[in-house]
Design an enzyme around this catalytic site. Structure first.
Site, short mmCIF file in Angstrom:
data_model
loop_
_atom_site.label_atom_id
_atom_site.label_comp_id
_atom_site.label_asym_id
_atom_site.label_seq_id
_atom_site.Cartn_x
_atom_site.Cartn_y
_atom_site.Cartn_z
N ASP A 195 41.89 34.59 43.03
CA ASP A 195 43.05 33.80 42.64
C ASP A 195 42.62 32.37 42.27
O ASP A 195 41.82 31.77 42.99
CB ASP A 195 44.01 33.77 43.84
CG ASP A 195 45.36 33.20 43.49
OD1 ASP A 195 46.03 33.79 42.63
OD2 ASP A 195 45.75 32.17 44.08
N GLU A 249 40.46 34.92 38.17
CA GLU A 249 41.63 34.43 37.43
C GLU A 249 41.27 33.03 36.96
O GLU A 249 41.41 32.06 37.69
CB GLU A 249 42.87 34.39 38.33
CG GLU A 249 44.10 34.01 37.53
CD GLU A 249 45.20 33.32 38.34
OE1 GLU A 249 46.33 33.25 37.83
OE2 GLU A 249 44.94 32.81 39.44
C1 GLC Z 1 47.79 32.73 40.84
C2 GLC Z 1 48.68 33.91 41.12
C3 GLC Z 1 50.08 33.41 41.20
C4 GLC Z 1 50.19 32.42 42.33
C5 GLC Z 1 49.17 31.29 42.16
C6 GLC Z 1 49.02 30.49 43.41
O1 GLC Z 1 48.04 32.14 39.62
O2 GLC Z 1 48.49 34.88 40.14
O3 GLC Z 1 51.00 34.45 41.37
O4 GLC Z 1 51.47 31.86 42.35
O5 GLC Z 1 47.90 31.79 41.87
O6 GLC Z 1 48.35 31.25 44.38
#
Ligand code: GLC
Length: 506
Positions: A195, A249
């Protein structure tokens, strides 16, 4: 030559709260997923990615983790998790879990200690003069990225106030996450989805930002030190048998920057959000494909996830009525590209974004922190329709209402209604994945462009031709032997608008 499983894998994202509820509390859970594994196996995916199921106050749907080594009772138990992994492996499905290293929940014992004045250097606490936050950083969800605690100090949270950012300049955080990785690797997970992977480090003196976007030179995102973290993680992954992997991500504004995260000793993959952000345009698709293949060793492709408007609805905004055809055409194109594809639950049913959730039912902190200015992400998180009748369309046991209301149209789009109907989106996905599995995995990891008429994009991979028409008029296809798959009617050498096809070259 054999390649690691993830190179060409189709990975299915399960937003755990909204996939299937076995316990009957209206929220999806691990036992619900376990019951539906045969559905996923039949769909033809190679792996599942589970969004966070750890103990959490759910300030951000579980992305606010209070205990990194457990399962929230809402989702089940560690034994349920182990049973899920065992069953998935039995069916040949790999399991990827989400890891949230940028921040914890404010309910995490370390943050609770910090509030009492103990171990504040595990988070980012600062003094500030004049009752103003220490700098001008804004939370991604809206409002200042700082919250003041009782004794006057401020702590940083790039997301909700319930998600304090860790201080990665403290070695304790490194040790802790290495241990967390091992904890889940020991329980058989095949990989991690990281994440906010471009977060973690912030520029040392926390300078004001001049521009609030994800610019490569932001003091908030993508600090060079973060790469050392992934080098260490890679070593841990490689110390386990099997091909354990990590996918980041990473939101950036350049393919070159993205490529830094997937150097040979760092992450195996990162999401390719440029593909998801591209408009419905052959030129835009062509540019993303070319940039991606030129910069990253192992490409990934993604159209939807739990944070963005579903692609069926995105594509439709400019031209009403086109969404589903375009979504199916985009799927065929994405599957034909070298690399791996990430699908988001419900896209195989052609689910649209749910736009009319009443304000009182909304749950996403984005809605609250923007004071209702932004709808937030609940519209892509509505529980799946498994059947066409009942209070939750088969998501929960009979009579139970799901945590977000489902719109009427979901009844017509249920898995039960579509299964066995050759014209349904579900059967189209099943055919595309089956055909892809047979055909694509043996193809060379290269792509060659063919001359394409305006508005269309043609490319070949070995004996396969993929053609997509994003224009307003039908186009003429190149010569071919036979049609292998098509997302709409392909008549002789004509490809209609909003359609893609796989052809066997002559
Ligand atoms: C990422 C996740 C999202 C979350 C954010 C904070 O972007 O995909 O859903 O709100 O991180 O953890």
């Amino acid at each position: 030559m054999s390649f690691p499983w993830w190179r060409d894998a189709v990975v299915y994202e399960i937003y755990v709260r909204s996939f299937a509820d076995a316990s009957g509390d209206g929220v999806g859970d691990l036992a619900g997923i376990r019951e539906r594994l045969p559905y996923l196996s039949r769909l033809g995916v190679d792996a599942i990615w589970l969004t966070p199921f750890y103990p959490s106050p759910m300030a951000d749907g579980g992305y606010d983790v209070a205990d990194y080594r457990g399962v929230d009772p809402l989702f089940g138990t560690l034994a349920d998790f182990e049973a899920l992994v065992a069953d998935a492996h039995e069916l040949g499905l790999k399991v990827i879990v989400d890891i949230v290293p940028n921040h914890s929940s404010s309910a995490h014992p370390w943050f609770q200690e910090a509030l009492r004045g103990v171990g504040r250097d595990r988070y980012i606490f600062r003094d500030s003069e004049g009752g103003l936050p220490p700098n001008n950083w804004q939370s991604t969800f809206g409002g200042p990225a700082w919250t003041r605690v009782a004794d006057g100090q401020w702590y940083l949270h790039l997301f909700a106030p319930g998600q304090p950012d860790f201080n990665w300049r403290n070695p304790v955080i490194h040790e802790e996450f290495l241990d967390i990785l091992r904890f889940w690797l020991d329980r058989g997970v095949d990989g991690f989805r990281i994440d906010v992977a471009m977060g973690l480090y912030k520029a040392e003196d926390l300078p004001d930002v001049e521009d609030q976007s994800f610019m490569s030179r932001s003091p908030i995102w993508g600090q060079p030190e973060v790469h050392e973290v992934y080098r260490q993680w890679r070593k841990v992954l490689e110390s386990y048998p099997g091909e354990r992997m990590a996918v980041g991500e990473v939101w950036t504004d350049s393919a070159e920057d993205l490529a830094r995260y997937v150097r040979p000793d760092e992450l195996h993959q990162s999401f390719n959000f440029a593909w998801l952000q591209a408009p419905w345009s052959a030129e835009a698709f062509r540019k993303v494909i070319a940039d991606t293949l030129a910069t990253v060793p192992f490409a990934t492709w993604v159209l939807s996830n739990h944070d963005v408007v579903r692609h069926r609805t995105r594509y439709e905004t400019a031209d009403p009525g086109t969404g589903l055809s375009r979504a199916k055409a985009a799927l065929l194109t994405m599957l034909a590209l070298p690399g791996s594809a990430y699908l988001y639950q419900g896209e195989e049913l052609g689910l649209p974004e749910v736009k009319d959730i009443p304000d009182h039912a909304r749950q996403d902190p984005v809605f609250f922190q923007s004071k209702g200015r932004l709808p937030g992400r609940d519209g892509c998180r509505v529980p799946l329709p498994w059947t066409s009748t009942g209070a939750s369309l088969g998501f929960s046991p009979d009579g139970v209402r799901p945590w977000l209301p489902q719109p009427k149209v979901f009844a017509e789009l249920s898995a039960e209604r579509q299964s066995g109907d050759p014209d349904s989106t579900l059967e189209f996905y099943r055919r595309a994945l089956a055909c892809g599995r047979e055909l694509l995995k043996s193809l060379p990891y290269t792509l060659e462009w063919l001359d394409s008429p305006e508005g269309a994009l043609f490319f070949t991979r070995g004996p396969l031709i993929c053609a997509i028409n994003c224009g307003m008029d039908e186009v003429r296809l190149p010569p071919y032997e036979r049609v292998l798959m098509a997302s709409g009617p392909v008549d002789g050498d004509r490809l209609p608008p909003d359609t893609a096809t796989w052809l066997q070259a002559s």
